[in-house]
Write an enzyme that holds these catalytic residues in place. Structure first.
Site, mmCIF file in Angstrom:
data_model
loop_
_atom_site.group_PDB
_atom_site.id
_atom_site.type_symbol
_atom_site.label_atom_id
_atom_site.label_comp_id
_atom_site.label_asym_id
_atom_site.label_seq_id
_atom_site.Cartn_x
_atom_site.Cartn_y
_atom_site.Cartn_z
ATOM 1 C CE LYS A 198 -3.504 4.894 0.640
ATOM 2 N NZ LYS A 198 -2.041 4.625 0.779
ATOM 3 C CE1 TYR A 210 1.509 8.121 2.165
ATOM 4 C CE2 TYR A 210 1.450 5.722 1.505
ATOM 5 C CZ TYR A 210 1.009 6.814 2.345
ATOM 6 O OH TYR A 210 -0.286 6.645 2.892
ATOM 7 C CG HIS A 242 -4.289 10.110 0.144
ATOM 8 N ND1 HIS A 242 -2.935 9.973 0.085
ATOM 9 C CD2 HIS A 242 -4.254 9.618 1.674
ATOM 10 C CE1 HIS A 242 -2.177 9.532 0.729
ATOM 11 N NE2 HIS A 242 -2.970 9.463 2.015
ATOM 12 C CG ASP A 270 -1.930 1.130 1.256
ATOM 13 O OD1 ASP A 270 -3.034 1.032 1.012
ATOM 14 O OD2 ASP A 270 -1.470 2.240 1.500
#
Length: 300
Positions: free
Chosen positions: A90, A65, A123, A60
Site C-alpha cells: 500500500k 508497516y 492506503h 498483505d
C-alpha cells in the site's frame, strides 16, 4: 463469484487450495490471505510457515508497516514460485501526488524484491497537499496508479478505507475504477451500503480485522456457534467474512494460529447463523477503542 479450489481435508492438515475471486483487471485474488501490521505484525518464521506449509500465498503488507524488506526476504527464502504468489502492498498518504506515488511504488517493489506487484492500494483517502483539495490529490495519485497498472508494474490497483463518496469522486475524476476496496470488516462492523456500492460497480470488497482484533472471539454468539459447529471462534468469524464474499486477511504471528485460520473451507455456515452474526453489527470501528464493542448489547 468464487473460483472453488479443492476443499480442505483432515488428512491434508497443513496445506489447502484457497478459492479466488476475479478482479476487473482479469487477475484472480485468493479470498484468504495473511495480513501484516506495523505493531508486532511480523514474524519471519510464521510467514515462512504460511508460505511453505499452509497454502497461504496471499500476503498483505504496506509501506507503513515497515516490513516490506523482511517480507521480500521471506518470499525469496520460501521457494514458492512468483506466479503462485499474490503480494499486496500500500501507498502511504505521505507519498501521495503523481510523481511521489510513482517513485514510492517502485521503491516498495524493490524492497519486496519483486518486478511487479499483484495489487497496489492507496492506503487512506486522507490527502493533505498545500494549495490542493483532498479530492484533487486523490485523483492525481490515483492517476499514477492507473499508469503503473497500464505499464504492468501493478497487475491490479485499488484503495483502502475509502467510503462511497470517495469512490464516487474517483469514478467521476478518473478513467479506471478501483479493482478492490479494502476496509475494516468483522461482525461488529459490516458496512452494507459500501458493500452494495462496490458490487454494483464491479469493485471487489476486501475486509481487514476479521476477528475485530480479538474482540469477536469472546462474544457469546460467536462462542456458541463455535461449539455448535465444532470450530474455533476465529474460524467462525473468518468463515462468516468469506461467505460474505470479502477478501479476508487475518493477521497472526503464531504458526498454529495461521494453520487454524486456514481451516475454513470444509464447512459452511447456515444462513440463519450468518444472520445471527450479522446482527452483531454496531457500526463502531476499532480504532482507538479500548473496551469490548459488544458489552451491554444484550446478545446471548
Amino acid at each position: 463469484m468464487l473460483q472453488q479450489g479443492h476443499m480442505f481435508l483432515e488428512e491434508d492438515m497443513e496445506r489447502c487450495e484457497i478459492p479466488t475471486v476475479a478482479l476487473a483487471s482479469g487477475q484472480h485474488i485468493p479470498i484468504l490471505g495473511l495480513g501484516m501490521s506495523h505493531i508486532g505484525g511480523y514474524s519471519h518464521n510464521a510467514l515462512l510457515h504460511a508460505l511453505r506449509n499452509c497454502g497461504i500465498n496471499h500476503i498483505d503488507t504496506a509501506k507503513r508497516y515497515g516490513n516490506e524488506a523482511q517480507v521480500g526476504k521471506a518470499i525469496a527464502e520460501s521457494g514458492v514460485k512468483r506466479e503462485e504468489l499474490w503480494i499486496t502492498t500500500k501507498l502511504w498518504p505521505g507519498d501521495y501526488g503523481y510523481q511521489n506515488a510513482m517513485q514510492a511504488c517502485l521503491d516498495s517493489s524493490k524492497r519486496l524484491g519483486l518486478e511487479y506487484l499483484d495489487l497496489y492500494l492507496m492506503h487512506w483517502p486522507d490527502a493533505h497537499t498545500p494549495g490542493k483539495s483532498a479530492r484533487e490529490v486523490r485523483a492525481e495519485t490515483w492517476q499514477a496508479l492507473v499508469d503503473l497498472y497500464r505499464r504492468g508494474v501493478c497487475r491490479s490497483i485499488g484503495v483502502s478505507n475509502f467510503l462511497v463518496h470517495h469512490l464516487e469522486q474517483l469514478k467521476e475524476d478518473c478513467s479506471v475504477v478501483p479493482h478492490l476496496n479494502q476496509v475494516e470488516f468483522h461482525p461488529f462492523q459490516r458496512p452494507q451500503e459500501l458493500m452494495d456500492y462496490c458490487r454494483r460497480n464491479n469493485i471487489v470488497f476486501g475486509g481487514y480485522c476479521p476477528l475485530a482484533k480479538g474482540q469477536a472471539l469472546t462474544h457469546p454468539v460467536i462462542q456458541q456457534l463455535a461449539k455448535s459447529y465444532g470450530r474455533t471462534p476465529a474460524q467462525i468469524c473468518i468463515r462468516w467474512s468469506i461467505q460474505n464474499g470479502a477478501i479476508t486477511i487475518p493477521k497472526s504471528t503464531k504458526e498454529e494460529r495461521i494453520e487454524e485460520n486456514c481451516k475454513v473451507f470444509d464447512f459452511h455456515l447456515e444462513e440463519e447463523d450468518m444472520e445471527r452474526i450479522s446482527s452483531l453489527q454496531c457500526n463502531t470501528k476499532l480504532i482507538h477503542l479500548s473496551y469490548p464493542l459488544w458489552r451491554g448489547r444484550g446478545h446471548s
